[in-house]
Design a protein around this motif. Structure first.
Motif, mmCIF file in Angstrom:
data_model
loop_
_atom_site.group_PDB
_atom_site.id
_atom_site.type_symbol
_atom_site.label_atom_id
_atom_site.label_comp_id
_atom_site.label_asym_id
_atom_site.label_seq_id
_atom_site.Cartn_x
_atom_site.Cartn_y
_atom_site.Cartn_z
ATOM 1 N N LEU A 159 0.859 -1.199 0.000
ATOM 2 C CA LEU A 159 0.000 0.000 0.000
ATOM 3 C C LEU A 159 0.889 1.241 0.000
ATOM 4 O O LEU A 159 2.109 1.157 0.181
ATOM 5 C CB LEU A 159 -0.949 -0.012 1.206
ATOM 6 N N SER A 160 0.277 2.386 -0.199
ATOM 7 C CA SER A 160 1.019 3.659 -0.212
ATOM 8 C C SER A 160 0.317 4.666 0.690
ATOM 9 O O SER A 160 -0.886 4.574 0.935
ATOM 10 C CB SER A 160 1.118 4.221 -1.634
ATOM 11 N N ASP A 161 1.100 5.623 1.155
ATOM 12 C CA ASP A 161 0.582 6.721 1.982
ATOM 13 C C ASP A 161 1.024 8.035 1.324
ATOM 14 O O ASP A 161 2.227 8.276 1.146
ATOM 15 C CB ASP A 161 1.132 6.607 3.400
ATOM 16 N N GLU A 162 0.063 8.858 0.985
ATOM 17 C CA GLU A 162 0.394 10.080 0.232
ATOM 18 C C GLU A 162 -0.455 11.237 0.729
ATOM 19 O O GLU A 162 -1.661 11.102 0.941
ATOM 20 C CB GLU A 162 0.144 9.858 -1.265
ATOM 21 N N ARG A 163 0.222 12.379 0.899
ATOM 22 C CA ARG A 163 -0.471 13.610 1.320
ATOM 23 C C ARG A 163 -0.132 14.710 0.313
ATOM 24 O O ARG A 163 1.043 14.913 -0.028
ATOM 25 C CB ARG A 163 -0.040 14.025 2.720
ATOM 26 N N ASP A 188 -3.760 3.921 1.396
ATOM 27 C CA ASP A 188 -4.368 2.762 0.734
ATOM 28 C C ASP A 188 -5.649 3.205 0.038
ATOM 29 O O ASP A 188 -5.610 4.099 -0.798
ATOM 30 C CB ASP A 188 -4.609 1.658 1.768
ATOM 31 N N ARG A 189 -6.786 2.619 0.392
ATOM 32 C CA ARG A 189 -8.031 2.991 -0.278
ATOM 33 C C ARG A 189 -8.833 4.033 0.502
ATOM 34 O O ARG A 189 -9.922 4.412 0.105
ATOM 35 C CB ARG A 189 -8.887 1.749 -0.498
ATOM 36 N N TYR A 190 -8.256 4.497 1.612
ATOM 37 C CA TYR A 190 -8.936 5.510 2.421
ATOM 38 C C TYR A 190 -8.388 6.899 2.070
ATOM 39 O O TYR A 190 -7.167 7.070 1.930
ATOM 40 C CB TYR A 190 -8.738 5.234 3.921
ATOM 41 N N SER A 191 -9.278 7.883 1.954
ATOM 42 C CA SER A 191 -8.824 9.242 1.601
ATOM 43 C C SER A 191 -9.734 10.274 2.248
ATOM 44 O O SER A 191 -10.889 9.978 2.592
ATOM 45 C CB SER A 191 -8.828 9.443 0.078
ATOM 46 N N ALA A 192 -9.185 11.463 2.404
ATOM 47 C CA ALA A 192 -9.950 12.586 2.974
ATOM 48 C C ALA A 192 -9.359 13.891 2.452
ATOM 49 O O ALA A 192 -8.146 14.003 2.233
ATOM 50 C CB ALA A 192 -9.899 12.543 4.502
ATOM 51 N N THR A 220 -10.208 18.254 8.523
ATOM 52 C CA THR A 220 -10.202 17.028 7.734
ATOM 53 C C THR A 220 -10.930 15.949 8.518
ATOM 54 O O THR A 220 -10.611 15.706 9.698
ATOM 55 C CB THR A 220 -8.760 16.574 7.445
ATOM 56 N N ASP A 221 -11.919 15.340 7.874
ATOM 57 C CA ASP A 221 -12.679 14.254 8.514
ATOM 58 C C ASP A 221 -12.007 12.937 8.186
ATOM 59 O O ASP A 221 -12.088 12.434 7.049
ATOM 60 C CB ASP A 221 -14.127 14.245 8.007
ATOM 61 N N LEU A 222 -11.301 12.376 9.178
ATOM 62 C CA LEU A 222 -10.668 11.080 9.012
ATOM 63 C C LEU A 222 -11.684 9.974 9.320
ATOM 64 O O LEU A 222 -12.873 10.237 9.551
ATOM 65 C CB LEU A 222 -9.442 10.991 9.914
ATOM 66 N N VAL A 223 -11.199 8.759 9.353
ATOM 67 C CA VAL A 223 -12.122 7.629 9.505
ATOM 68 C C VAL A 223 -12.871 7.709 10.833
ATOM 69 O O VAL A 223 -14.086 7.526 10.897
ATOM 70 C CB VAL A 223 -11.354 6.300 9.399
ATOM 71 N N ALA A 224 -12.138 8.036 11.875
ATOM 72 C CA ALA A 224 -12.773 7.980 13.196
ATOM 73 C C ALA A 224 -12.807 9.325 13.901
ATOM 74 O O ALA A 224 -13.367 9.427 14.989
ATOM 75 C CB ALA A 224 -12.044 6.954 14.082
ATOM 76 N N GLU A 225 -12.171 10.346 13.326
ATOM 77 C CA GLU A 225 -12.131 11.621 14.021
ATOM 78 C C GLU A 225 -11.964 12.769 13.019
ATOM 79 O O GLU A 225 -11.693 12.558 11.840
ATOM 80 C CB GLU A 225 -10.967 11.640 15.025
ATOM 81 N N THR A 266 -3.658 33.622 1.103
ATOM 82 C CA THR A 266 -3.448 32.287 0.565
ATOM 83 C C THR A 266 -4.621 31.402 0.960
ATOM 84 O O THR A 266 -5.041 31.399 2.131
ATOM 85 C CB THR A 266 -2.149 31.672 1.099
ATOM 86 N N ILE A 267 -5.142 30.672 0.021
ATOM 87 C CA ILE A 267 -6.165 29.663 0.268
ATOM 88 C C ILE A 267 -5.474 28.296 0.216
ATOM 89 O O ILE A 267 -4.765 27.997 -0.754
ATOM 90 C CB ILE A 267 -7.294 29.747 -0.764
ATOM 91 N N THR A 268 -5.657 27.500 1.252
ATOM 92 C CA THR A 268 -4.951 26.217 1.360
ATOM 93 C C THR A 268 -5.951 25.069 1.418
ATOM 94 O O THR A 268 -7.076 25.222 1.928
ATOM 95 C CB THR A 268 -4.071 26.185 2.612
ATOM 96 N N MET A 269 -5.529 23.934 0.875
ATOM 97 C CA MET A 269 -6.302 22.688 0.987
ATOM 98 C C MET A 269 -5.313 21.521 1.031
ATOM 99 O O MET A 269 -4.216 21.619 0.463
ATOM 100 C CB MET A 269 -7.264 22.507 -0.205
ATOM 101 N N GLU A 270 -5.706 20.433 1.711
ATOM 102 C CA GLU A 270 -4.879 19.232 1.777
ATOM 103 C C GLU A 270 -5.726 18.001 1.488
ATOM 104 O O GLU A 270 -6.939 17.980 1.778
ATOM 105 C CB GLU A 270 -4.210 19.103 3.150
ATOM 106 N N HIS A 271 -5.062 17.021 0.916
ATOM 107 C CA HIS A 271 -5.711 15.740 0.628
ATOM 108 C C HIS A 271 -4.800 14.619 1.132
ATOM 109 O O HIS A 271 -3.600 14.600 0.816
ATOM 110 C CB HIS A 271 -5.942 15.590 -0.883
ATOM 111 N N HIS A 272 -5.373 13.695 1.899
ATOM 112 C CA HIS A 272 -4.593 12.606 2.494
ATOM 113 C C HIS A 272 -5.213 11.276 2.061
ATOM 114 O O HIS A 272 -6.426 11.075 2.208
ATOM 115 C CB HIS A 272 -4.596 12.721 4.019
ATOM 116 N N GLN A 273 -4.374 10.393 1.530
ATOM 117 C CA GLN A 273 -4.845 9.082 1.098
ATOM 118 C C GLN A 273 -3.902 8.012 1.619
ATOM 119 O O GLN A 273 -2.691 8.050 1.379
ATOM 120 C CB GLN A 273 -4.938 9.007 -0.428
#
Length: 669
Positions: free
Chosen positions: A123-127, A155-159, A197-202, A146-153
């Motif tokens: 699997l991979s972990d990428e932000r 494996d198959r989970y992303s936010a 950022t809404d993660l799986v559990a928090e 500045t307007i900022t956004m982040e994306h975290h993935q």
């Protein structure tokens, strides 16, 4: 498993942990980007690279001189964890600069195992991080957001986070005090709009940050290539402990830089070299798990903002010049058409001299307009032929009347003379032939010497009165040979010669041949010393020589006038108002506006060239309306601004010549 553990350690080291009562968790990207900026400890945000300004300090974008792009890369702690950033900056001409940054922190090839430690694959972990910045200078302050956004993935989970908002302001103070060449101060607030950022559990929420920084530039001399920049920064949040950073950079021109910094107790060093528009920066930054090597390759391309503004101004100026030229040509064409129509009407009505004047002016304007002169020249020739025919008829009638009057008063020699002159004008005229024959017969009957001399003297006087000085002189010289020593004939000869020299002097002066006019005047003065006309004409020649010998004034080179902000705004408004009035055809209003600009700020933009063309335009219009004095005044205004303009000088010479002919006619009358 080793790689996954290392990635987890990196993220924990780069992010501040969040306690239950804390205000959030820092993004792992808060470590920053750019080998130069990180080797300075992140302290020089007021002078950070333009391509990383969207992350560090968006107000820095306001000073971007040209487009720039950069690529940043680092391998964290000799692992497979890649830390990358790509940034681009694009400055606009009037609305500040835009910067975009894209960051990536990721690793692949992480083993996936189940609860029984069975290998299930990888699997991979990428932000990813996106930074969209904008900077602009307003009232001396550089402002940015500045307007900022982040994306975290993983494996198959992303936010994906909600947008965040950073604001910053920078104030620069140029100075020249010893080694001090300038200082700058920046204030910035991060996450003023909290990204979450809404993660799986928090749900993870990044805290608000507040920072202030200052930098000073040191240089031993204005022309020195060596300089030093010192920077300091203090950052913190409402509930977190404040963190400090310090940096120093030595530069040798634009080609070499050496740097060092201290950030939260971690040392960093770096260097940069530049070749033309390409720069390579290296940084070595100390962290808890070891040092991180990083590289940035950047380049600036395209023209600078000042060059682009100058090119735009030049294009606008060229377009306005085309508009002015087109209006000048259109006005000349309209005036030419009116003059031709008036000339045709006058020609049809028999006013041949008026038609000749109209066609002559139309031909002059056609030449200045660069158009074909054949049609107008043909009309001018027709009018000239008719005027000459009218003059010939008029001279014939006057000569016949003079011959008739002379014959009736027994002035037979004069009668024959006038009759012969009339026959030259119109050989087919019967009246002149009859009068000549009658005069010849009458003269043949005159035998007495005294009567012949008396008749001859009166005839010569009449010739002179008619302005035929050449024939009068020939006749008087013949009579003088016939009767030498006659005082009346001698006086007559002197008077005729005086009038001949007088006419010659006037003609040469009108032709601009001052030296020849002076020679003729001297000959006339020898015949009648202290004659009133001689004294008056001497003054005219003296004035003409002064105008000829006095070189045209060399226009002073206009030095830029430093205006106050209010006066500069008024000057710009008058300058633009003149252009608008000119384009609308309100020439006098345009002249008044541009004359105001010329008085306040001589040489401002192209106002002097605009005034010259406006004066020329109005002068041509007044000339077409036969208002020679007003037209001459306009053209002299243009000559005062551009003494070497041959076209304006030709207009002035033309008007002065016409006014001179009118004055000469009035003097003779």
């Amino acid at each position: 498993m080793r790689t996954a553990a290392l990635l987890l350690s990196v993220c924990l080291l780069m992010a501040a942990p969040a306690a239950a009562e804390d205000d959030g968790t820092q993004s792992p990207f808060r470590f920053g980007f750019g080998a130069r900026d990180l080797s300075l400890g992140g302290a020089d945000v007021s002078g950070c690279d333009f391509s990383t300004a969207a992350f560090w300090n968006a107000s820095r974008l306001a000073q971007a001189p040209k487009a720039q792009i950069s690529l940043f890369h680092a391998n964290l702690f000799e692992s497979d964890v890649n830390y990358d950033y790509a940034g681009i900056v694009w400055p606009t001409l009037d609305f500040g600069s835009v910067g975009i940054g894209i960051a990536r922190l990721g690793v692949g090839g992480i083993e996936r195992r189940d609860a029984g430690n069975v290998l299930l694959g990888e699997l991979s972990d990428e932000r990813l991080g996106l930074y969209l910045g904008y900077g602009r200078t307003i009232a001396g302050y550089d402002l940015g957001l500045t307007i900022t956004m982040e994306h975290h993935q993983v494996d198959r989970y992303s936010a994906t986070s909600s947008p965040g908002l950073d604001l910053s302001v920078t104030r620069r103070f140029p100075m020249s005090l010893g080694w001090f060449r300038g200082a700058s101060f920046s204030l910035d607030g991060g996450n003023l709009l909290n990204p979450t950022t809404d993660l799986v559990a928090e749900t993870v929420r990044y805290p608000r940050r507040y920072a202030g920084s200052a930098s000073v530039d040191l240089r031993p001399g204005k022309a020195s290539v060596h300089s030093i920049r010192l920077s300091a920064r203090l950052e913190g949040s409402i509930r977190n402990e404040a963190r400090s950073a310090f940096g120093a950079e030595y530069s040798m021109g634009q080609s070499l830089q050496l740097r060092g910094g201290l950030r939260n107790g971690d040392l960093s060093v770096g260097a940069g070299i530049a070749v033309r528009s390409v720069r390579l920066d290296y940084g070595l930054v100390g962290r808890d798990l070891g040092s991180v090597h990083m590289f940035t390759l950047s380049t600036a391309f395209g023209p600078t903002v000042s060059e682009r503004k100058r090119h735009r101004s030049e294009r606008q100026e060229q377009e306005f010049q085309r508009v002015m030229a087109r209006q000048l040509q259109d006005q000349n064409s309209t005036l030419i058409d009116n003059l031709i129509a008036e000339g045709d009407s006058a020609l049809s009505a028999g006013a041949h001299e008026e038609a000749l004047r109209r066609f002559d002016r139309a031909l002059f304007l056609v030449r200045t307009n660069g158009s074909d002169t054949n049609a107008v020249a043909a009309k001018l020739e027709t009018a000239l032929a008719r005027v000459r025919a009218d003059e010939r008829e008029h001279r014939y009638a006057n000569l016949v009347d003079s011959a008739t009057a002379a014959y009736r008063t027994n002035e037979f020699l004069g009668a024959r003379y006038y009759a012969e002159l009339a026959m030259r004008e119109k050989p087919e005229g019967d009246s002149a032939g009859i009068l000549r024959d009658l005069a010849v017969v009458a003269l043949e009957t005159i035998t007495a010497r005294d009567q012949f001399i008396s008749e001859r003297l009166r005839t010569i006087d009449s010739m002179q009165a008619m302005g035929d000085n050449a024939n009068a002189l020939a006749a008087a010289q013949a009579l003088d040979q016939y009767t030498p020593g006659n005082s009346n004939i001698a006086a007559l000869l002197r008077r005729i010669r005086f009038e001949m020299f007088r006419s010659l002097a006037i003609r040469r002066h009108a032709e601009g041949k001052t030296s020849l006019a002076q020679a003729a005047l001297d000959s006339a003065s020898m015949l009648y010393p202290r004659h009133q006309w001689c004294e008056d004409f001497t003054g005219q020649l003296h004035a003409a020589r002064q105008r000829r010998d006095t070189p045209p004034p060399t226009p002073a080179v206009s030095q830029p006038v430093k205006l106050s902000r209010e006066l500069a705004a008024e000057t710009e408004a008058a300058y633009r108002g003149g252009r608008s009035a000119f384009e609308a055809g309100r020439l006098q209003e345009a002249i008044e506006q541009w004359e105001q600009v010329e008085r306040v700020a001589p040489g401002y933009e192209s106002v002097r060239d605009y005034l010259i063309k406006a004066y020329r335009l109005v002068g041509v219009e007044l000339y077409g309306q036969n208002d020679l004095q007003a037209a001459l005044a306009m053209w002299r205004n243009a000559e005062r601004l551009d003494p070497a303009n041959s076209e304006i000088r030709a207009f002035i010479a033309r008007a002065e010549a016409e006014l001179g002919r009118l004055k000469e006619l009035s003097y003779d009358q």
